[in-house]
Design a protein around this motif. Structure first.
Motif, PDB file in Angstrom:
ATOM      1  N   LYS A 109       0.859  -1.183   0.000  1.00  0.00           N
ATOM      2  CA  LYS A 109       0.000   0.000   0.000  1.00  0.00           C
ATOM      3  C   LYS A 109       0.895   1.234   0.000  1.00  0.00           C
ATOM      4  N   VAL A 110       0.837   1.992  -1.086  1.00  0.00           N
ATOM      5  CA  VAL A 110       1.713   3.146  -1.273  1.00  0.00           C
ATOM      6  C   VAL A 110       0.949   4.425  -0.990  1.00  0.00           C
ATOM      7  N   HIS A 111       1.520   5.264  -0.139  1.00  0.00           N
ATOM      8  CA  HIS A 111       0.938   6.570   0.172  1.00  0.00           C
ATOM      9  C   HIS A 111       1.666   7.606  -0.688  1.00  0.00           C
ATOM     10  N   GLY A 112       1.002   8.050  -1.751  1.00  0.00           N
ATOM     11  CA  GLY A 112       1.646   8.914  -2.728  1.00  0.00           C
ATOM     12  C   GLY A 112       1.331  10.377  -2.558  1.00  0.00           C
ATOM     13  N   LYS A 113       1.530  11.114  -3.643  1.00  0.00           N
ATOM     14  CA  LYS A 113       1.269  12.547  -3.638  1.00  0.00           C
ATOM     15  C   LYS A 113      -0.213  12.822  -3.402  1.00  0.00           C
ATOM     16  N   GLY A 114      -0.476  13.937  -2.720  1.00  0.00           N
ATOM     17  CA  GLY A 114      -1.860  14.321  -2.484  1.00  0.00           C
ATOM     18  C   GLY A 114      -2.638  13.338  -1.652  1.00  0.00           C
ATOM     19  N   ASP A 115      -1.950  12.606  -0.778  1.00  0.00           N
ATOM     20  CA  ASP A 115      -2.583  11.611   0.095  1.00  0.00           C
ATOM     21  C   ASP A 115      -3.301  10.507  -0.677  1.00  0.00           C
ATOM     22  N   LYS A 116      -2.900  10.293  -1.919  1.00  0.00           N
ATOM     23  CA  LYS A 116      -3.490   9.205  -2.698  1.00  0.00           C
ATOM     24  C   LYS A 116      -2.863   7.883  -2.270  1.00  0.00           C
ATOM     25  N   VAL A 117      -3.703   6.881  -2.120  1.00  0.00           N
ATOM     26  CA  VAL A 117      -3.250   5.560  -1.690  1.00  0.00           C
ATOM     27  C   VAL A 117      -3.553   4.550  -2.788  1.00  0.00           C
ATOM     28  N   VAL A 118      -2.538   3.798  -3.206  1.00  0.00           N
ATOM     29  CA  VAL A 118      -2.721   2.770  -4.232  1.00  0.00           C
ATOM     30  C   VAL A 118      -2.069   1.471  -3.754  1.00  0.00           C
ATOM     31  N   LEU A 119      -2.544   0.367  -4.315  1.00  0.00           N
ATOM     32  CA  LEU A 119      -1.944  -0.936  -4.043  1.00  0.00           C
ATOM     33  C   LEU A 119      -1.067  -1.308  -5.228  1.00  0.00           C
ATOM     34  N   THR A 120       0.216  -1.540  -4.964  1.00  0.00           N
ATOM     35  CA  THR A 120       1.170  -1.887  -6.008  1.00  0.00           C
ATOM     36  C   THR A 120       1.605  -3.332  -5.838  1.00  0.00           C
ATOM     37  N   PRO A 121       1.399  -4.180  -6.858  1.00  0.00           N
ATOM     38  CA  PRO A 121       1.825  -5.581  -6.748  1.00  0.00           C
ATOM     39  C   PRO A 121       3.345  -5.691  -6.725  1.00  0.00           C
ATOM     40  N   LEU A 122       3.847  -6.653  -5.972  1.00  0.00           N
ATOM     41  CA  LEU A 122       5.286  -6.833  -5.825  1.00  0.00           C
ATOM     42  C   LEU A 122       5.758  -8.019  -6.651  1.00  0.00           C
ATOM     43  N   PRO A 123       6.615  -7.791  -7.643  1.00  0.00           N
ATOM     44  CA  PRO A 123       7.235  -8.914  -8.347  1.00  0.00           C
ATOM     45  C   PRO A 123       8.050  -9.751  -7.359  1.00  0.00           C
ATOM     46  N   PRO A 124       8.323 -11.025  -7.678  1.00  0.00           N
ATOM     47  CA  PRO A 124       9.049 -11.906  -6.750  1.00  0.00           C
ATOM     48  C   PRO A 124      10.355 -11.324  -6.233  1.00  0.00           C
ATOM     49  N   VAL A 125      11.127 -10.656  -7.120  1.00  0.00           N
ATOM     50  CA  VAL A 125      12.414 -10.123  -6.674  1.00  0.00           C
ATOM     51  C   VAL A 125      12.224  -9.029  -5.637  1.00  0.00           C
ATOM     52  N   VAL A 126      11.158  -8.234  -5.771  1.00  0.00           N
ATOM     53  CA  VAL A 126      10.884  -7.186  -4.781  1.00  0.00           C
ATOM     54  C   VAL A 126      10.398  -7.806  -3.483  1.00  0.00           C
ATOM     55  N   GLN A 127       9.609  -8.880  -3.584  1.00  0.00           N
ATOM     56  CA  GLN A 127       9.171  -9.582  -2.377  1.00  0.00           C
ATOM     57  C   GLN A 127      10.370 -10.072  -1.573  1.00  0.00           C
ATOM     58  N   ARG A 128      11.318 -10.703  -2.267  1.00  0.00           N
ATOM     59  CA  ARG A 128      12.501 -11.222  -1.568  1.00  0.00           C
ATOM     60  C   ARG A 128      13.305 -10.088  -0.931  1.00  0.00           C
ATOM     61  N   ALA A 129      13.414  -8.970  -1.647  1.00  0.00           N
ATOM     62  CA  ALA A 129      14.193  -7.845  -1.133  1.00  0.00           C
ATOM     63  C   ALA A 129      13.531  -7.235   0.104  1.00  0.00           C
TER      64      ALA A 129
END
Length: 235
Positions: A109-129
């Protein structure tokens, strides 16, 4: 802003937009008879992004440097910026509680500009990191500094400088936005539709995404390469 603080034209233009919008609202609401910002000239903003991203080989080297680093936060930092396209404040502000499962996908869950919240899927390499950076903790920031506190922009920039040096990347100024720029241009190089790139980068205005596209074309498709290939074929 221009003469004393030496801000870039794009930064000045954004800040003037806020001031102009404020006074325009004051006129609409009848607080002021006229806006004092009506005739303020904005600086010219180039149509292409002034930031250059990393090449594919440079980015691969950064990923490898992060993967083999003794600092468990480095790999997560590089993947969050370069593979998720997060802004630096979004990456540093991400908490362990923002990691979750949605419809079979591991997401952040990413808290971006203007208090916008989005869900960003994590590729496997990002999950491991991220799992490596979390290190079995249940709460708190994903990225931490050497004192086990939340990593800030300054600490992140220092880590990127260190990783660039370890990866043998010699750039005059390595900064976090270069990895977000790489995220956008890599998708464009892969043939992803411009609209889909805009959604992935969370650009409110498609013209912002177009600035990256123009900057990529200006260098990667410059006529100098065509001329050099033509001359080489005749020699």
């Amino acid at each position: 802003m221009q003469e004393t603080r030496r801000y870039k034209p794009a930064t000045i233009s954004r800040r003037l937009s806020v001031v102009i919008g404020f006074y325009r609202t004051a006129v609409i609401d009848g607080v002021l008879a006229a806006s004092p910002a009506d005739h303020v000239r904005r600086p010219h903003v180039p149509p292409e992004s002034p930031t250059l991203g990393l090449s594919h080989l440079q980015f691969e080297a950064m990923l490898q440097a992060g993967r083999t680093s003794a600092n468990i936060n480095d790999f997560a930092l590089v993947t969050m910026l370069g593979l998720l396209g997060l802004r630096i404040f979004e990456a540093c502000g991400a908490n362990i509680q923002d990691l979750r499962e949605e419809h079979g996908h591991r997401v952040l869950k990413v808290h971006g500009k203007g208090d916008k919240v989005v869900l960003t899927p994590l590729p496997p390499v990002v999950q491991r990191a991220t799992e490596r950076a979390v290190d079995n903790r249940q709460e708190g920031p994903i990225l931490r500094n050497r004192q086990a506190g939340r990593m800030d922009r300054h600490a992140a920039t220092c880590r990127l400088h260190h990783l660039a040096h370890e990866a043998g990347i010699n750039l005059p100024r390595m900064h976090p936005h270069m990895l977000r720029h790489t995220f956008v241009t890599t998708m464009l190089d892969a043939g992803v539709d411009l609209r889909d790139v805009q959604i992935a980068a969370r650009h409110a205005d498609p013209r912002t995404t177009m600035r990256y596209e123009r900057a990529r074309k200006n260098l990667d498709r410059h006529p100098n390469y065509i001329r050099a290939a033509y001359m080489a074929s005749g020699t």
